[in-house]
Enzyme design. Structure first.
Site, PDB file in Angstrom:
ATOM      1  N   GLY A 199     -65.947  54.205 -31.290  1.00 23.37           N
ATOM      2  CA  GLY A 199     -67.394  54.295 -31.341  1.00 23.37           C
ATOM      3  C   GLY A 199     -67.896  54.934 -30.074  1.00 23.37           C
ATOM      4  O   GLY A 199     -67.132  55.499 -29.284  1.00 23.37           O
ATOM      5  N   GLY A 210     -59.822  53.210 -34.754  1.00 24.22           N
ATOM      6  CA  GLY A 210     -61.266  53.385 -34.818  1.00 24.22           C
ATOM      7  C   GLY A 210     -61.834  53.612 -33.440  1.00 24.22           C
ATOM      8  O   GLY A 210     -61.209  53.300 -32.421  1.00 24.22           O
ATOM      9  N   ASP A 255     -75.904  46.163 -35.064  1.00 24.44           N
ATOM     10  CA  ASP A 255     -75.407  47.328 -35.804  1.00 24.44           C
ATOM     11  C   ASP A 255     -74.725  46.923 -37.108  1.00 24.44           C
ATOM     12  O   ASP A 255     -73.567  47.256 -37.347  1.00 24.44           O
ATOM     13  CB  ASP A 255     -74.430  48.111 -34.916  1.00 24.44           C
ATOM     14  CG  ASP A 255     -74.283  49.567 -35.359  1.00 24.44           C
ATOM     15  OD1 ASP A 255     -75.198  50.075 -36.046  1.00 24.44           O
ATOM     16  OD2 ASP A 255     -73.269  50.198 -35.014  1.00 24.44           O
ATOM     17  N   VAL A 306     -60.718  51.202 -30.695  1.00 21.49           N
ATOM     18  CA  VAL A 306     -60.007  50.070 -31.285  1.00 21.49           C
ATOM     19  C   VAL A 306     -58.577  50.496 -31.624  1.00 21.49           C
ATOM     20  O   VAL A 306     -58.352  51.561 -32.205  1.00 21.49           O
ATOM     21  CB  VAL A 306     -60.719  49.559 -32.555  1.00 21.49           C
ATOM     22  CG1 VAL A 306     -60.013  48.328 -33.105  1.00 21.49           C
ATOM     23  CG2 VAL A 306     -62.174  49.240 -32.259  1.00 21.49           C
TER      24      VAL A 306
END
Length: 593
Positions: free
Chosen positions: A284, A282, A406, A289
Protein backbone atom coordinates in the site's frame (compact mmCIF):
# COMPACT_ATOMS: atom_id res chain seq x y z
CA UNK A 1 -13.39 -37.77 41.12
CA UNK A 2 -15.82 -37.87 38.21
CA UNK A 3 -19.58 -37.87 37.69
CA UNK A 4 -21.11 -40.66 35.59
CA UNK A 5 -24.34 -39.94 33.74
CA UNK A 6 -26.53 -42.83 32.69
CA UNK A 7 -29.09 -42.27 29.94
CA UNK A 8 -32.59 -43.53 30.64
CA UNK A 9 -33.08 -44.59 27.04
CA UNK A 10 -30.61 -47.33 26.10
CA UNK A 11 -29.91 -47.33 22.36
CA UNK A 12 -27.30 -49.87 21.17
CA UNK A 13 -24.44 -48.31 19.23
CA UNK A 14 -20.76 -49.03 18.69
CA UNK A 15 -18.53 -48.21 21.62
CA UNK A 16 -21.17 -48.12 24.36
CA UNK A 17 -20.89 -50.09 27.58
CA UNK A 18 -22.72 -53.44 27.40
CA UNK A 19 -23.80 -55.60 30.31
CA UNK A 20 -25.22 -59.11 30.43
CA UNK A 21 -28.62 -59.67 31.92
CA UNK A 22 -30.76 -62.79 32.38
CA UNK A 23 -34.34 -62.71 31.20
CA UNK A 24 -37.10 -65.33 31.13
CA UNK A 25 -38.17 -66.48 27.68
CA UNK A 26 -40.65 -69.38 27.06
CA UNK A 27 -40.14 -70.63 30.58
CA UNK A 28 -36.35 -70.56 30.33
CA UNK A 29 -33.74 -68.09 31.48
CA UNK A 30 -31.48 -66.87 28.72
CA UNK A 31 -28.47 -64.52 28.69
CA UNK A 32 -28.82 -61.27 26.74
CA UNK A 33 -26.70 -58.20 26.26
CA UNK A 34 -28.05 -54.80 27.25
CA UNK A 35 -26.43 -51.68 25.83
CA UNK A 36 -25.86 -48.75 28.17
CA UNK A 37 -25.00 -45.16 27.25
CA UNK A 38 -22.76 -43.59 29.87
CA UNK A 39 -20.92 -40.29 30.01
CA UNK A 40 -18.01 -39.54 32.35
CA UNK A 41 -18.02 -35.87 33.33
CA UNK A 42 -16.05 -33.56 35.56
CA UNK A 43 -17.48 -33.73 39.08
CA UNK A 44 -18.98 -30.50 40.38
CA UNK A 45 -18.99 -30.61 44.20
CA UNK A 46 -21.42 -27.73 44.74
CA UNK A 47 -24.17 -29.31 42.67
CA UNK A 48 -26.49 -27.35 40.41
CA UNK A 49 -27.49 -23.70 40.43
CA UNK A 50 -31.09 -24.78 41.05
CA UNK A 51 -30.22 -25.40 44.70
CA UNK A 52 -28.96 -21.82 45.18
CA UNK A 53 -31.55 -19.69 43.36
CA UNK A 54 -33.73 -18.77 46.31
CA UNK A 55 -32.53 -16.57 49.17
CA UNK A 56 -34.24 -18.82 51.67
CA UNK A 57 -32.16 -21.81 50.58
CA UNK A 58 -28.75 -20.24 50.14
CA UNK A 59 -28.49 -16.57 51.07
CA UNK A 60 -25.93 -16.03 48.29
CA UNK A 61 -24.44 -12.55 48.33
CA UNK A 62 -24.46 -10.29 45.30
CA UNK A 63 -20.79 -10.71 44.43
CA UNK A 64 -21.23 -14.47 44.14
CA UNK A 65 -24.41 -14.08 42.13
CA UNK A 66 -22.72 -11.66 39.73
CA UNK A 67 -19.77 -14.02 39.28
CA UNK A 68 -22.22 -16.82 38.43
CA UNK A 69 -24.09 -14.59 35.93
CA UNK A 70 -20.84 -13.54 34.29
CA UNK A 71 -19.63 -17.14 34.03
CA UNK A 72 -22.89 -18.36 32.45
CA UNK A 73 -22.80 -15.56 29.87
CA UNK A 74 -19.21 -16.33 28.91
CA UNK A 75 -19.96 -20.05 28.73
CA UNK A 76 -22.90 -19.52 26.39
CA UNK A 77 -20.85 -17.04 24.35
CA UNK A 78 -18.24 -19.76 23.82
CA UNK A 79 -20.89 -22.22 22.61
CA UNK A 80 -22.51 -19.72 20.24
CA UNK A 81 -19.59 -17.76 18.84
CA UNK A 82 -16.15 -18.98 19.86
CA UNK A 83 -15.76 -22.77 19.95
CA UNK A 84 -15.73 -23.09 16.16
CA UNK A 85 -16.16 -20.28 13.68
CA UNK A 86 -19.53 -20.40 11.93
CA UNK A 87 -20.87 -23.45 13.79
CA UNK A 88 -22.74 -22.53 16.98
CA UNK A 89 -23.85 -25.11 19.53
CA UNK A 90 -27.44 -24.49 20.61
CA UNK A 91 -27.96 -25.97 24.07
CA UNK A 92 -31.79 -26.23 23.91
CA UNK A 93 -32.25 -26.91 27.63
CA UNK A 94 -30.49 -24.11 29.48
CA UNK A 95 -31.84 -23.93 33.03
CA UNK A 96 -30.46 -23.78 36.61
CA UNK A 97 -30.48 -27.57 36.94
CA UNK A 98 -28.07 -27.78 33.98
CA UNK A 99 -25.62 -25.21 35.37
CA UNK A 100 -23.19 -26.86 37.78
CA UNK A 101 -20.91 -25.16 40.31
CA UNK A 102 -17.37 -26.10 41.28
CA UNK A 103 -15.68 -25.61 44.68
CA UNK A 104 -15.24 -21.89 43.98
CA UNK A 105 -18.86 -21.43 42.83
CA UNK A 106 -17.67 -21.04 39.22
CA UNK A 107 -20.57 -22.05 36.94
CA UNK A 108 -20.21 -24.58 34.14
CA UNK A 109 -22.89 -25.32 31.58
CA UNK A 110 -23.72 -29.04 31.45
CA UNK A 111 -26.13 -31.62 30.01
CA UNK A 112 -25.93 -31.29 26.23
CA UNK A 113 -28.38 -34.10 25.58
CA UNK A 114 -30.74 -31.88 23.58
CA UNK A 115 -28.06 -29.70 21.98
CA UNK A 116 -28.01 -28.91 18.27
CA UNK A 117 -25.02 -28.11 16.06
CA UNK A 118 -25.88 -25.70 13.25
CA UNK A 119 -23.92 -23.84 10.61
CA UNK A 120 -23.80 -20.10 11.18
CA UNK A 121 -27.09 -18.19 10.98
CA UNK A 122 -29.05 -21.31 10.08
CA UNK A 123 -32.38 -21.97 11.71
CA UNK A 124 -34.16 -25.28 11.99
CA UNK A 125 -37.81 -26.10 12.36
CA UNK A 126 -38.89 -29.34 13.98
CA UNK A 127 -42.37 -30.81 14.08
CA UNK A 128 -43.69 -30.92 17.62
CA UNK A 129 -46.58 -30.09 19.85
CA UNK A 130 -46.39 -28.62 23.30
CA UNK A 131 -46.82 -31.97 25.00
CA UNK A 132 -43.78 -33.39 23.18
CA UNK A 133 -41.44 -30.38 23.41
CA UNK A 134 -37.84 -31.26 24.18
CA UNK A 135 -36.82 -28.86 26.94
CA UNK A 136 -38.27 -27.41 30.11
CA UNK A 137 -41.39 -25.29 30.17
CA UNK A 138 -40.71 -21.85 31.55
CA UNK A 139 -37.27 -21.76 29.88
CA UNK A 140 -38.27 -22.57 26.30
CA UNK A 141 -38.55 -19.72 23.79
CA UNK A 142 -42.08 -19.00 22.51
CA UNK A 143 -41.13 -19.50 18.84
CA UNK A 144 -39.87 -23.00 19.73
CA UNK A 145 -43.06 -23.90 21.62
CA UNK A 146 -45.38 -22.45 18.97
CA UNK A 147 -43.54 -23.27 15.76
CA UNK A 148 -40.64 -25.58 16.58
CA UNK A 149 -38.15 -22.89 15.46
CA UNK A 150 -34.61 -23.46 16.78
CA UNK A 151 -31.98 -20.68 16.71
CA UNK A 152 -29.30 -19.31 19.02
CA UNK A 153 -31.97 -16.89 20.24
CA UNK A 154 -33.72 -19.90 21.83
CA UNK A 155 -30.83 -20.14 24.30
CA UNK A 156 -30.86 -16.36 24.80
CA UNK A 157 -34.47 -16.56 26.01
CA UNK A 158 -33.52 -19.30 28.50
CA UNK A 159 -30.56 -17.21 29.67
CA UNK A 160 -32.87 -14.25 30.32
CA UNK A 161 -35.12 -16.35 32.56
CA UNK A 162 -32.08 -17.59 34.49
CA UNK A 163 -30.66 -14.08 34.96
CA UNK A 164 -33.96 -12.83 36.33
CA UNK A 165 -34.16 -15.79 38.71
CA UNK A 166 -30.62 -15.20 39.99
CA UNK A 167 -31.15 -11.47 40.54
CA UNK A 168 -34.60 -11.77 42.12
CA UNK A 169 -33.78 -14.88 44.15
CA UNK A 170 -36.94 -16.61 42.99
CA UNK A 171 -37.51 -19.73 40.94
CA UNK A 172 -39.82 -20.14 37.98
CA UNK A 173 -41.05 -17.32 35.75
CA UNK A 174 -40.81 -13.98 37.54
CA UNK A 175 -40.37 -11.44 34.77
CA UNK A 176 -43.08 -8.77 34.63
CA UNK A 177 -46.36 -8.99 32.78
CA UNK A 178 -46.65 -5.61 31.04
CA UNK A 179 -50.34 -5.54 31.87
CA UNK A 180 -49.51 -5.58 35.58
CA UNK A 181 -46.21 -3.73 35.94
CA UNK A 182 -43.81 -1.99 33.56
CA UNK A 183 -40.24 -3.13 33.08
CA UNK A 184 -38.94 0.02 34.74
CA UNK A 185 -41.16 -0.50 37.78
CA UNK A 186 -39.96 -4.09 37.99
CA UNK A 187 -36.31 -2.97 37.85
CA UNK A 188 -36.86 -0.41 40.62
CA UNK A 189 -38.61 -3.02 42.76
CA UNK A 190 -35.68 -5.42 42.42
CA UNK A 191 -33.19 -2.61 43.17
CA UNK A 192 -35.06 -1.62 46.31
CA UNK A 193 -35.02 -5.21 47.56
CA UNK A 194 -31.26 -5.39 47.07
CA UNK A 195 -30.70 -1.91 48.49
CA UNK A 196 -32.22 -2.98 51.80
CA UNK A 197 -30.14 -6.13 51.86
CA UNK A 198 -26.81 -4.49 50.92
CA UNK A 199 -27.23 -1.77 53.54
CA UNK A 200 -27.35 -4.48 56.19
CA UNK A 201 -24.18 -6.18 54.91
CA UNK A 202 -20.58 -5.06 55.39
CA UNK A 203 -17.98 -5.18 52.60
CA UNK A 204 -19.96 -4.21 49.49
CA UNK A 205 -19.29 -1.30 47.13
CA UNK A 206 -22.94 -0.32 47.01
CA UNK A 207 -22.86 1.92 43.91
CA UNK A 208 -21.00 -0.69 41.88
CA UNK A 209 -23.43 -3.37 43.02
CA UNK A 210 -26.45 -1.23 42.09
CA UNK A 211 -25.06 -0.70 38.58
CA UNK A 212 -24.44 -4.41 38.21
CA UNK A 213 -27.90 -5.34 39.47
CA UNK A 214 -29.61 -2.85 37.15
CA UNK A 215 -27.53 -4.05 34.21
CA UNK A 216 -28.26 -7.73 34.88
CA UNK A 217 -32.01 -7.26 35.24
CA UNK A 218 -32.14 -5.11 32.09
CA UNK A 219 -30.26 -7.79 30.17
CA UNK A 220 -32.61 -10.44 31.51
CA UNK A 221 -35.68 -8.51 30.40
CA UNK A 222 -34.43 -7.89 26.87
CA UNK A 223 -33.44 -11.56 26.56
CA UNK A 224 -37.03 -12.70 27.23
CA UNK A 225 -38.54 -10.48 24.53
CA UNK A 226 -41.28 -12.35 22.65
CA UNK A 227 -39.84 -11.17 19.31
CA UNK A 228 -36.58 -13.10 18.92
CA UNK A 229 -35.08 -10.38 16.72
CA UNK A 230 -35.12 -8.02 19.70
CA UNK A 231 -33.02 -10.38 21.83
CA UNK A 232 -29.29 -9.63 21.91
CA UNK A 233 -26.45 -11.92 20.90
CA UNK A 234 -24.00 -13.20 23.51
CA UNK A 235 -21.41 -10.65 22.32
CA UNK A 236 -23.89 -7.85 22.94
CA UNK A 237 -24.81 -9.30 26.33
CA UNK A 238 -21.18 -9.31 27.47
CA UNK A 239 -20.78 -5.74 26.27
CA UNK A 240 -23.87 -4.66 28.22
CA UNK A 241 -22.72 -6.60 31.26
CA UNK A 242 -19.45 -4.67 31.41
CA UNK A 243 -20.69 -1.31 30.18
CA UNK A 244 -20.18 0.39 33.56
CA UNK A 245 -17.05 -1.45 34.63
CA UNK A 246 -14.48 0.78 32.95
CA UNK A 247 -12.16 0.50 35.95
CA UNK A 248 -11.16 -3.01 34.89
CA UNK A 249 -10.11 -2.07 31.36
CA UNK A 250 -6.53 -1.24 32.26
CA UNK A 251 -5.94 -4.69 33.71
CA UNK A 252 -7.54 -6.36 30.68
CA UNK A 253 -5.38 -4.43 28.27
CA UNK A 254 -2.18 -5.14 30.20
CA UNK A 255 -2.83 -8.87 30.07
CA UNK A 256 -3.61 -8.71 26.35
CA UNK A 257 -0.37 -6.94 25.50
CA UNK A 258 1.72 -9.53 27.25
CA UNK A 259 0.14 -12.19 25.03
CA UNK A 260 1.35 -10.46 21.84
CA UNK A 261 5.05 -11.43 21.68
CA UNK A 262 7.70 -9.13 20.31
CA UNK A 263 9.51 -10.71 17.38
CA UNK A 264 13.15 -9.98 16.70
CA UNK A 265 14.03 -8.34 13.41
CA UNK A 266 16.48 -11.17 12.74
CA UNK A 267 13.72 -13.78 13.05
CA UNK A 268 11.44 -11.91 10.65
CA UNK A 269 14.28 -11.37 8.17
CA UNK A 270 14.94 -15.11 8.21
CA UNK A 271 11.26 -15.94 7.74
CA UNK A 272 10.89 -13.58 4.75
CA UNK A 273 14.27 -14.19 3.09
CA UNK A 274 15.36 -10.70 4.15
CA UNK A 275 12.00 -9.32 2.93
CA UNK A 276 12.55 -10.79 -0.52
CA UNK A 277 10.29 -9.62 -3.40
CA UNK A 278 9.06 -13.19 -4.05
CA UNK A 279 7.60 -13.25 -0.52
CA UNK A 280 5.60 -10.08 -1.13
CA UNK A 281 1.83 -10.58 -1.29
CA UNK A 282 0.59 -6.99 -1.10
CA UNK A 283 1.56 -3.37 -0.68
CA UNK A 284 0.00 0.00 0.00
CA UNK A 285 1.01 3.60 0.25
CA UNK A 286 2.73 3.15 3.58
CA UNK A 287 3.58 -0.54 4.00
CA UNK A 288 4.38 -3.86 2.32
CA UNK A 289 2.96 -7.26 3.31
CA UNK A 290 4.94 -10.51 3.09
CA UNK A 291 3.90 -14.14 3.49
CA UNK A 292 6.17 -16.21 5.72
CA UNK A 293 6.46 -19.35 7.83
CA UNK A 294 7.68 -18.88 11.39
CA UNK A 295 10.09 -21.27 13.08
CA UNK A 296 7.16 -22.96 14.85
CA UNK A 297 5.44 -23.68 11.51
CA UNK A 298 2.77 -20.97 11.65
CA UNK A 299 1.84 -19.30 8.36
CA UNK A 300 1.73 -15.54 8.90
CA UNK A 301 1.41 -12.23 7.12
CA UNK A 302 4.15 -9.75 8.03
CA UNK A 303 3.50 -6.07 7.39
CA UNK A 304 6.45 -3.73 7.31
CA UNK A 305 6.02 0.04 7.24
CA UNK A 306 8.04 1.93 4.64
CA UNK A 307 9.29 4.45 7.18
CA UNK A 308 10.75 3.97 10.64
CA UNK A 309 9.48 5.67 13.77
CA UNK A 310 10.77 9.20 14.14
CA UNK A 311 10.70 8.91 17.94
CA UNK A 312 12.95 6.71 20.03
CA UNK A 313 10.07 5.05 21.81
CA UNK A 314 9.33 2.58 18.99
CA UNK A 315 5.87 1.20 18.35
CA UNK A 316 3.38 3.22 20.47
CA UNK A 317 2.04 1.29 23.46
CA UNK A 318 -1.36 2.98 23.14
CA UNK A 319 -1.86 1.61 19.64
CA UNK A 320 -0.68 -1.83 20.70
CA UNK A 321 -3.25 -1.73 23.48
CA UNK A 322 -5.99 -1.13 20.94
CA UNK A 323 -4.70 -3.80 18.58
CA UNK A 324 -4.37 -6.33 21.40
CA UNK A 325 -8.03 -5.87 22.36
CA UNK A 326 -9.17 -6.85 18.88
CA UNK A 327 -9.97 -10.55 19.12
CA UNK A 328 -12.95 -11.66 17.07
CA UNK A 329 -13.64 -14.43 14.59
CA UNK A 330 -14.34 -11.86 11.85
CA UNK A 331 -11.15 -9.84 12.39
CA UNK A 332 -7.65 -10.77 11.27
CA UNK A 333 -5.76 -11.54 14.49
CA UNK A 334 -2.57 -9.78 15.58
CA UNK A 335 0.13 -12.27 16.59
CA UNK A 336 2.97 -9.91 17.48
CA UNK A 337 5.16 -6.98 16.51
CA UNK A 338 8.72 -5.84 15.98
CA UNK A 339 10.13 -2.45 16.93
CA UNK A 340 13.86 -3.18 16.62
CA UNK A 341 15.85 -0.18 15.46
CA UNK A 342 12.72 1.90 14.94
CA UNK A 343 11.13 -0.67 12.63
CA UNK A 344 7.33 -0.72 12.34
CA UNK A 345 6.39 -4.35 11.74
CA UNK A 346 3.22 -6.22 12.71
CA UNK A 347 2.67 -9.99 12.40
CA UNK A 348 -0.82 -11.33 11.65
CA UNK A 349 -2.47 -14.66 10.98
CA UNK A 350 -2.31 -15.60 7.31
CA UNK A 351 -5.52 -15.65 5.27
CA UNK A 352 -5.33 -18.61 2.89
CA UNK A 353 -7.97 -17.45 0.38
CA UNK A 354 -6.77 -13.90 0.00
CA UNK A 355 -8.85 -10.75 -0.21
CA UNK A 356 -12.50 -10.40 -1.23
CA UNK A 357 -11.42 -7.95 -3.96
CA UNK A 358 -9.57 -10.70 -5.83
CA UNK A 359 -12.61 -13.01 -5.90
CA UNK A 360 -15.21 -10.33 -6.63
CA UNK A 361 -13.39 -8.20 -9.21
CA UNK A 362 -10.16 -9.84 -10.44
CA UNK A 363 -11.32 -13.21 -11.79
CA UNK A 364 -11.75 -13.92 -15.48
CA UNK A 365 -15.39 -13.64 -16.57
CA UNK A 366 -15.44 -17.34 -17.53
CA UNK A 367 -13.95 -18.52 -14.22
CA UNK A 368 -16.36 -20.03 -11.66
CA UNK A 369 -17.22 -17.88 -8.67
CA UNK A 370 -15.68 -18.64 -5.29
CA UNK A 371 -17.86 -20.36 -2.63
CA UNK A 372 -18.79 -17.18 -0.68
CA UNK A 373 -19.95 -15.48 -3.88
CA UNK A 374 -21.64 -18.34 -5.70
CA UNK A 375 -25.17 -17.72 -4.35
CA UNK A 376 -27.17 -14.88 -2.83
CA UNK A 377 -27.44 -16.50 0.63
CA UNK A 378 -23.64 -17.00 0.60
CA UNK A 379 -23.04 -13.34 -0.28
CA UNK A 380 -25.33 -12.15 2.49
CA UNK A 381 -23.55 -14.39 5.00
CA UNK A 382 -20.21 -12.98 3.88
CA UNK A 383 -21.53 -9.43 4.33
CA UNK A 384 -22.83 -10.32 7.78
CA UNK A 385 -19.45 -11.70 8.86
CA UNK A 386 -17.62 -8.56 7.75
CA UNK A 387 -20.21 -6.34 9.45
CA UNK A 388 -19.78 -8.21 12.72
CA UNK A 389 -16.04 -7.63 12.58
CA UNK A 390 -16.49 -3.89 12.10
CA UNK A 391 -19.17 -3.78 14.82
CA UNK A 392 -16.71 -5.42 17.21
CA UNK A 393 -14.18 -2.68 16.56
CA UNK A 394 -16.86 -0.09 17.32
CA UNK A 395 -18.51 -1.52 20.38
CA UNK A 396 -16.79 -4.52 21.89
CA UNK A 397 -13.04 -3.91 21.79
CA UNK A 398 -12.96 -2.82 25.44
CA UNK A 399 -12.35 0.90 24.99
CA UNK A 400 -13.02 3.80 22.60
CA UNK A 401 -14.23 2.77 19.13
CA UNK A 402 -11.44 1.62 16.84
CA UNK A 403 -11.69 3.57 13.58
CA UNK A 404 -10.37 1.61 10.62
CA UNK A 405 -10.12 4.48 8.06
CA UNK A 406 -10.15 2.26 4.96
CA UNK A 407 -12.96 -0.33 4.77
CA UNK A 408 -13.01 -1.85 1.26
CA UNK A 409 -12.88 -5.32 -0.41
CA UNK A 410 -9.04 -5.46 -0.43
CA UNK A 411 -9.20 -5.16 3.38
CA UNK A 412 -11.76 -7.97 3.81
CA UNK A 413 -9.97 -11.33 3.79
CA UNK A 414 -11.17 -14.93 3.53
CA UNK A 415 -9.72 -17.69 5.71
CA UNK A 416 -9.38 -21.38 4.86
CA UNK A 417 -13.08 -21.93 5.61
CA UNK A 418 -14.07 -18.84 3.53
CA UNK A 419 -15.09 -16.85 6.61
CA UNK A 420 -14.85 -13.08 6.14
CA UNK A 421 -12.25 -11.33 8.32
CA UNK A 422 -11.68 -7.59 8.26
CA UNK A 423 -8.04 -6.57 8.28
CA UNK A 424 -6.81 -3.37 9.88
CA UNK A 425 -3.35 -3.77 8.34
CA UNK A 426 -1.74 -0.64 6.94
CA UNK A 427 -3.19 2.51 8.42
CA UNK A 428 -2.61 1.36 12.00
CA UNK A 429 1.12 1.57 11.32
CA UNK A 430 0.95 5.32 10.73
CA UNK A 431 3.09 7.35 13.10
CA UNK A 432 1.42 10.26 14.88
CA UNK A 433 3.73 12.49 12.82
CA UNK A 434 2.24 11.03 9.62
CA UNK A 435 -1.08 12.70 10.39
CA UNK A 436 -1.47 16.44 10.35
CA UNK A 437 -3.35 16.44 13.65
CA UNK A 438 -5.24 14.33 16.12
CA UNK A 439 -8.12 12.00 15.36
CA UNK A 440 -9.88 12.18 18.70
CA UNK A 441 -12.86 14.25 17.59
CA UNK A 442 -11.53 17.56 18.95
CA UNK A 443 -9.54 18.58 15.88
CA UNK A 444 -9.85 17.74 12.19
CA UNK A 445 -7.37 15.21 10.79
CA UNK A 446 -5.74 14.54 7.43
CA UNK A 447 -8.03 12.60 5.11
CA UNK A 448 -6.87 9.00 4.78
CA UNK A 449 -8.60 6.33 2.72
CA UNK A 450 -9.46 5.23 -0.82
CA UNK A 451 -11.40 7.26 -3.39
CA UNK A 452 -14.94 5.97 -3.67
CA UNK A 453 -15.03 4.61 -0.13
CA UNK A 454 -14.26 7.81 1.78
CA UNK A 455 -17.18 9.30 3.69
CA UNK A 456 -18.02 12.68 2.06
CA UNK A 457 -18.43 14.28 5.50
CA UNK A 458 -14.98 13.06 6.49
CA UNK A 459 -13.51 14.35 3.22
CA UNK A 460 -15.09 17.79 3.52
CA UNK A 461 -14.85 18.39 7.27
CA UNK A 462 -11.81 16.21 8.13
CA UNK A 463 -13.87 14.75 10.96
CA UNK A 464 -13.71 10.96 11.25
CA UNK A 465 -16.42 9.02 13.14
CA UNK A 466 -17.76 5.48 13.30
CA UNK A 467 -20.41 6.54 10.75
CA UNK A 468 -17.52 6.88 8.28
CA UNK A 469 -17.15 3.10 8.56
CA UNK A 470 -20.85 2.70 7.84
CA UNK A 471 -20.52 4.69 4.61
CA UNK A 472 -17.57 2.60 3.41
CA UNK A 473 -19.33 -0.63 4.30
CA UNK A 474 -22.42 0.53 2.39
CA UNK A 475 -20.24 0.79 -0.73
CA UNK A 476 -18.98 -2.77 -0.10
CA UNK A 477 -22.60 -3.97 0.12
CA UNK A 478 -23.34 -2.35 -3.24
CA UNK A 479 -20.31 -4.14 -4.74
CA UNK A 480 -21.53 -7.49 -3.41
CA UNK A 481 -25.01 -6.89 -4.86
CA UNK A 482 -23.94 -5.59 -8.27
CA UNK A 483 -20.54 -7.21 -8.84
CA UNK A 484 -19.22 -3.83 -10.03
CA UNK A 485 -16.21 -1.92 -8.72
CA UNK A 486 -16.82 1.36 -6.93
CA UNK A 487 -15.63 3.14 -10.09
CA UNK A 488 -16.40 1.02 -13.12
CA UNK A 489 -16.60 1.33 -16.90
CA UNK A 490 -19.88 0.94 -18.79
CA UNK A 491 -19.39 1.39 -22.51
CA UNK A 492 -16.77 3.54 -24.17
CA UNK A 493 -15.84 7.18 -24.31
CA UNK A 494 -15.07 9.85 -21.71
CA UNK A 495 -18.39 9.33 -19.92
CA UNK A 496 -18.02 5.56 -19.66
CA UNK A 497 -16.66 5.67 -16.10
CA UNK A 498 -19.51 5.36 -13.61
CA UNK A 499 -19.73 5.88 -9.87
CA UNK A 500 -21.33 2.83 -8.25
CA UNK A 501 -23.46 4.84 -5.81
CA UNK A 502 -24.84 7.11 -8.55
CA UNK A 503 -25.55 4.06 -10.71
CA UNK A 504 -27.11 1.67 -8.18
CA UNK A 505 -28.86 3.71 -5.49
CA UNK A 506 -31.49 5.34 -7.77
CA UNK A 507 -32.60 1.89 -8.96
CA UNK A 508 -32.75 0.61 -5.38
CA UNK A 509 -34.72 3.63 -4.17
CA UNK A 510 -37.18 3.10 -7.04
CA UNK A 511 -37.67 -0.58 -6.07
CA UNK A 512 -35.76 -1.77 -9.14
CA UNK A 513 -32.95 -3.59 -7.37
CA UNK A 514 -33.28 -6.45 -9.89
CA UNK A 515 -31.90 -4.09 -12.54
CA UNK A 516 -28.51 -3.81 -10.85
CA UNK A 517 -27.87 -7.33 -9.52
CA UNK A 518 -24.70 -9.22 -10.46
CA UNK A 519 -25.49 -10.98 -13.75
CA UNK A 520 -22.96 -13.74 -12.98
CA UNK A 521 -25.47 -15.23 -10.50
CA UNK A 522 -28.83 -16.78 -11.34
CA UNK A 523 -31.75 -14.44 -10.54
CA UNK A 524 -32.78 -14.68 -6.88
CA UNK A 525 -35.71 -16.89 -5.99
CA UNK A 526 -38.80 -15.18 -4.61
CA UNK A 527 -37.66 -15.61 -1.01
CA UNK A 528 -34.08 -14.62 -1.82
CA UNK A 529 -35.27 -11.53 -3.70
CA UNK A 530 -36.99 -10.26 -0.57
CA UNK A 531 -33.75 -10.50 1.40
CA UNK A 532 -31.60 -9.09 -1.40
CA UNK A 533 -33.89 -6.07 -1.80
CA UNK A 534 -33.87 -5.61 1.97
CA UNK A 535 -30.06 -5.45 1.93
CA UNK A 536 -30.22 -3.08 -1.04
CA UNK A 537 -32.29 -0.64 1.02
CA UNK A 538 -29.76 -1.01 3.83
CA UNK A 539 -26.86 -0.19 1.48
CA UNK A 540 -28.68 2.91 0.25
CA UNK A 541 -29.15 4.10 3.84
CA UNK A 542 -25.48 3.44 4.67
CA UNK A 543 -24.27 5.76 1.88
CA UNK A 544 -26.50 8.70 2.75
CA UNK A 545 -24.49 11.95 2.58
CA UNK A 546 -25.14 12.95 6.21
CA UNK A 547 -23.70 10.68 8.89
CA UNK A 548 -26.64 11.28 11.23
CA UNK A 549 -28.96 9.68 8.65
CA UNK A 550 -26.96 6.46 8.46
CA UNK A 551 -27.56 3.44 10.73
CA UNK A 552 -25.02 2.33 13.33
CA UNK A 553 -22.96 -0.79 12.68
CA UNK A 554 -24.99 -2.64 15.33
CA UNK A 555 -28.15 -1.75 13.38
CA UNK A 556 -26.45 -2.88 10.16
CA UNK A 557 -25.64 -6.24 11.77
CA UNK A 558 -29.24 -6.59 12.96
CA UNK A 559 -30.63 -5.96 9.47
CA UNK A 560 -28.21 -8.42 7.88
CA UNK A 561 -29.05 -11.07 10.49
CA UNK A 562 -32.74 -10.74 9.62
CA UNK A 563 -31.99 -10.84 5.89
CA UNK A 564 -29.83 -13.97 6.15
CA UNK A 565 -32.34 -15.75 8.36
CA UNK A 566 -35.26 -14.86 6.06
CA UNK A 567 -33.29 -15.96 3.01
CA UNK A 568 -32.61 -19.35 4.58
CA UNK A 569 -36.17 -19.70 5.90
CA UNK A 570 -37.61 -19.08 2.45
CA UNK A 571 -39.96 -22.03 2.62
CA UNK A 572 -40.85 -21.59 6.27
CA UNK A 573 -44.43 -20.62 7.16
CA UNK A 574 -44.35 -17.15 8.71
CA UNK A 575 -47.97 -16.99 9.62
CA UNK A 576 -47.66 -17.36 13.39
CA UNK A 577 -46.53 -13.87 14.31
CA UNK A 578 -43.20 -14.04 12.42
CA UNK A 579 -42.45 -10.66 10.91
CA UNK A 580 -41.90 -10.25 7.17
CA UNK A 581 -38.95 -8.20 5.93
CA UNK A 582 -39.91 -4.75 4.74
CA UNK A 583 -38.15 -1.59 3.69
CA UNK A 584 -39.24 0.27 6.82
CA UNK A 585 -37.38 -2.16 9.06
CA UNK A 586 -33.92 -1.24 7.72
CA UNK A 587 -33.98 1.95 9.77
CA UNK A 588 -32.75 0.23 12.94
CA UNK A 589 -36.14 -0.91 14.24
CA UNK A 590 -36.82 -4.61 14.43
CA UNK A 591 -39.39 -5.73 11.84
CA UNK A 592 -42.90 -4.99 10.76
CA UNK A 593 -45.82 -7.31 10.88
Amino acid sequence: MIAVKKFNSSIPRDGVQKQRIYVQYNGKYICAEKSERLLCLEYMPKGSLREYISDEASGLGWNTRYKIIEGICYGLHYLHEEWQSGTPIIHMDLKPANILLDDNMVPKIADFGLSRLFSEEKTRTCTLNCENCDGTLGYMAPEYINRGLITTKSDIFSLGVILIEIVTGRKDKDYPDEAEVSSQEFIELVLNNWRNRLQETVGYEEELCYRQIRSCIQIGLVCVEFDRWKRPTTSQIIKMLHADLSATKGVTNAVAISSSPEFSLAALRAATGDFAPYKRIGSGGSSTVFRASLADGREVAIERAEHRWSSSSGLPVSKLEQLSRVNHKNLVRLLGFCADGGERILVYEYMLNGALHEHLHMRHSAAPLSPPLVSWPARLRLALGAARGIEHMHAYAGGPPIIHRDIKPPKIFLDAAWNAKVSYLGLWLLNDDDLSSRDDGDEPCMTVGTVGYVDPEYYQLRHLTDKSHVYSFGVVLLELLTGFKVIHRRGRGPRALKDLIEFAVPHIEADRVHRVLDARLPPPTTGEMESVAYVGYLAAECVRPAGRDRPTMSEVVGVLERAVAACEEENDDRGDGEAVLSRSSTDGSSTTT
